[in-house]
Design a protein around this motif. Structure first.
Motif, PDB file in Angstrom:
ATOM      1  N   ALA A  18       0.823  -1.214   0.000  1.00 45.21           N
ATOM      2  CA  ALA A  18       0.000   0.000   0.000  1.00 45.21           C
ATOM      3  C   ALA A  18       0.852   1.257   0.000  1.00 45.21           C
ATOM      4  O   ALA A  18       0.486   2.272  -0.608  1.00 45.21           O
ATOM      5  CB  ALA A  18      -0.932   0.001   1.208  1.00 45.21           C
ATOM      6  N   TYR A  26      -5.453   5.935   7.996  1.00 43.07           N
ATOM      7  CA  TYR A  26      -6.755   5.466   7.540  1.00 43.07           C
ATOM      8  C   TYR A  26      -6.690   5.034   6.079  1.00 43.07           C
ATOM      9  O   TYR A  26      -7.298   4.036   5.683  1.00 43.07           O
ATOM     10  CB  TYR A  26      -7.822   6.550   7.742  1.00 43.07           C
ATOM     11  CG  TYR A  26      -9.206   6.082   7.393  1.00 43.07           C
ATOM     12  CD1 TYR A  26      -9.847   5.114   8.169  1.00 43.07           C
ATOM     13  CD2 TYR A  26      -9.872   6.591   6.283  1.00 43.07           C
ATOM     14  CE1 TYR A  26     -11.119   4.673   7.846  1.00 43.07           C
ATOM     15  CE2 TYR A  26     -11.149   6.160   5.955  1.00 43.07           C
ATOM     16  CZ  TYR A  26     -11.769   5.196   6.737  1.00 43.07           C
ATOM     17  OH  TYR A  26     -13.025   4.759   6.411  1.00 43.07           O
ATOM     18  N   GLY A  27      -5.917   5.757   5.286  1.00 45.55           N
ATOM     19  CA  GLY A  27      -5.742   5.394   3.871  1.00 45.55           C
ATOM     20  C   GLY A  27      -5.069   4.035   3.723  1.00 45.55           C
ATOM     21  O   GLY A  27      -5.410   3.257   2.828  1.00 45.55           O
ATOM     22  N   MET A  29      -5.300   1.576   5.911  1.00 42.65           N
ATOM     23  CA  MET A  29      -6.325   0.593   6.279  1.00 42.65           C
ATOM     24  C   MET A  29      -7.273   0.339   5.103  1.00 42.65           C
ATOM     25  O   MET A  29      -7.612  -0.814   4.803  1.00 42.65           O
ATOM     26  CB  MET A  29      -7.095   1.076   7.516  1.00 42.65           C
ATOM     27  CG  MET A  29      -6.245   1.088   8.773  1.00 42.65           C
ATOM     28  SD  MET A  29      -6.937   2.011  10.166  1.00 42.65           S
ATOM     29  CE  MET A  29      -8.462   1.153  10.447  1.00 42.65           C
ATOM     30  N   GLN A  30      -7.691   1.384   4.423  1.00 40.66           N
ATOM     31  CA  GLN A  30      -8.585   1.244   3.274  1.00 40.66           C
ATOM     32  C   GLN A  30      -7.898   0.513   2.122  1.00 40.66           C
ATOM     33  O   GLN A  30      -8.486  -0.366   1.488  1.00 40.66           O
ATOM     34  CB  GLN A  30      -9.051   2.619   2.796  1.00 40.66           C
ATOM     35  CG  GLN A  30      -9.990   3.294   3.747  1.00 40.66           C
ATOM     36  CD  GLN A  30     -10.400   4.654   3.234  1.00 40.66           C
ATOM     37  OE1 GLN A  30      -9.561   5.470   2.837  1.00 40.66           O
ATOM     38  NE2 GLN A  30     -11.698   4.903   3.224  1.00 40.66           N
ATOM     39  N   ARG A  31      -6.656   0.888   1.853  1.00 36.39           N
ATOM     40  CA  ARG A  31      -5.930   0.306   0.709  1.00 36.39           C
ATOM     41  C   ARG A  31      -5.634  -1.178   0.941  1.00 36.39           C
ATOM     42  O   ARG A  31      -5.741  -1.977   0.014  1.00 36.39           O
ATOM     43  CB  ARG A  31      -4.638   1.086   0.465  1.00 36.39           C
ATOM     44  CG  ARG A  31      -3.878   0.649  -0.756  1.00 36.39           C
ATOM     45  CD  ARG A  31      -4.601   1.048  -2.035  1.00 36.39           C
ATOM     46  NE  ARG A  31      -3.761   0.710  -3.164  1.00 36.39           N
ATOM     47  CZ  ARG A  31      -4.194   0.066  -4.234  1.00 36.39           C
ATOM     48  NH1 ARG A  31      -5.456  -0.253  -4.361  1.00 36.39           N
ATOM     49  NH2 ARG A  31      -3.367  -0.225  -5.208  1.00 36.39           N
ATOM     50  N   THR A  32      -5.263  -1.561   2.156  1.00 37.28           N
ATOM     51  CA  THR A  32      -4.992  -2.973   2.416  1.00 37.28           C
ATOM     52  C   THR A  32      -6.269  -3.797   2.272  1.00 37.28           C
ATOM     53  O   THR A  32      -6.234  -4.905   1.738  1.00 37.28           O
ATOM     54  CB  THR A  32      -4.352  -3.201   3.809  1.00 37.28           C
ATOM     55  OG1 THR A  32      -5.189  -2.658   4.820  1.00 37.28           O
ATOM     56  CG2 THR A  32      -2.971  -2.590   3.892  1.00 37.28           C
ATOM     57  N   ALA A  33      -7.385  -3.251   2.715  1.00 36.31           N
ATOM     58  CA  ALA A  33      -8.671  -3.948   2.545  1.00 36.31           C
ATOM     59  C   ALA A  33      -8.999  -4.093   1.063  1.00 36.31           C
ATOM     60  O   ALA A  33      -9.433  -5.153   0.598  1.00 36.31           O
ATOM     61  CB  ALA A  33      -9.779  -3.204   3.277  1.00 36.31           C
ATOM     62  N   GLU A  34      -8.754  -3.038   0.308  1.00 34.18           N
ATOM     63  CA  GLU A  34      -9.022  -3.055  -1.133  1.00 34.18           C
ATOM     64  C   GLU A  34      -8.127  -4.069  -1.852  1.00 34.18           C
ATOM     65  O   GLU A  34      -8.596  -4.875  -2.651  1.00 34.18           O
ATOM     66  CB  GLU A  34      -8.777  -1.655  -1.699  1.00 34.18           C
ATOM     67  CG  GLU A  34      -8.935  -1.523  -3.191  1.00 34.18           C
ATOM     68  CD  GLU A  34      -8.525  -0.128  -3.658  1.00 34.18           C
ATOM     69  OE1 GLU A  34      -7.799  -0.040  -4.657  1.00 34.18           O
ATOM     70  OE2 GLU A  34      -8.918   0.863  -3.011  1.00 34.18           O
ATOM     71  N   GLY A  38     -11.032  -7.218   0.673  1.00 36.42           N
ATOM     72  CA  GLY A  38     -11.772  -7.174   1.923  1.00 36.42           C
ATOM     73  C   GLY A  38     -11.425  -8.278   2.912  1.00 36.42           C
ATOM     74  O   GLY A  38     -11.967  -8.320   4.011  1.00 36.42           O
ATOM     75  N   MET A  41      -8.662  -6.896   7.161  1.00 38.45           N
ATOM     76  CA  MET A  41      -9.144  -5.654   7.761  1.00 38.45           C
ATOM     77  C   MET A  41      -8.245  -5.355   8.963  1.00 38.45           C
ATOM     78  O   MET A  41      -8.340  -6.017   9.993  1.00 38.45           O
ATOM     79  CB  MET A  41     -10.603  -5.801   8.206  1.00 38.45           C
ATOM     80  CG  MET A  41     -11.538  -6.246   7.089  1.00 38.45           C
ATOM     81  SD  MET A  41     -11.658  -5.086   5.716  1.00 38.45           S
ATOM     82  CE  MET A  41     -12.537  -3.760   6.480  1.00 38.45           C
TER      83      MET A  41
END
Length: 106
Positions: A18, A26-27, A29-34, A38, A41
């Motif tokens: 990422a 926060y970015g 966290m979002q990028r790893t989920a993406e 999903g 998390m």
């Protein structure tokens, strides 16, 4: 500056991946989920512990803060990129070996 051939955890792998592009917590966290569709998390506590460890190893760095911003941005270092490339090679070998065996089952 450990760049040994130790395997990375999935979370560490995705955090480094990422951070090829600078991101704040926060970015990340979002990028790893993406990136993991999903499946992964990462909680804030886990993330900030990992970021601290990765900075100590020299694999990522914190960017200079923008005035009036509380967000801290991070990016991968050249050492971190070397580690990431090594892990990718290791994972490719795992898949290659698995395919060679599984594909030859009769």
């Amino acid at each position: 500056m450990n760049t040994s051939n130790n395997s990375l955890t999935e979370a560490t792998y995705y955090i480094l991946l990422a951070l090829v592009t600078p991101l704040h917590g926060y970015g990340i966290m979002q990028r790893t989920a993406e990136l993991s569709s999903g499946r992964l998390m990462i909680s804030a506590g886990t993330l900030y512990g990992a970021l601290s460890t990765l900075m100590e190893k020299g694999w990522i760095e914190q960017l200079a803060a923008i005035t009036d911003s509380r967000k801290k941005e991070y990016q991968i270092t050249d050492i971190g990129l070397t580690v990431l490339r090594g892990e990718l090679s290791r994972l490719e070998e795992l898949v290659r070996n698995g395919r060679n065996i599984i594909d030859n089952i009769k």
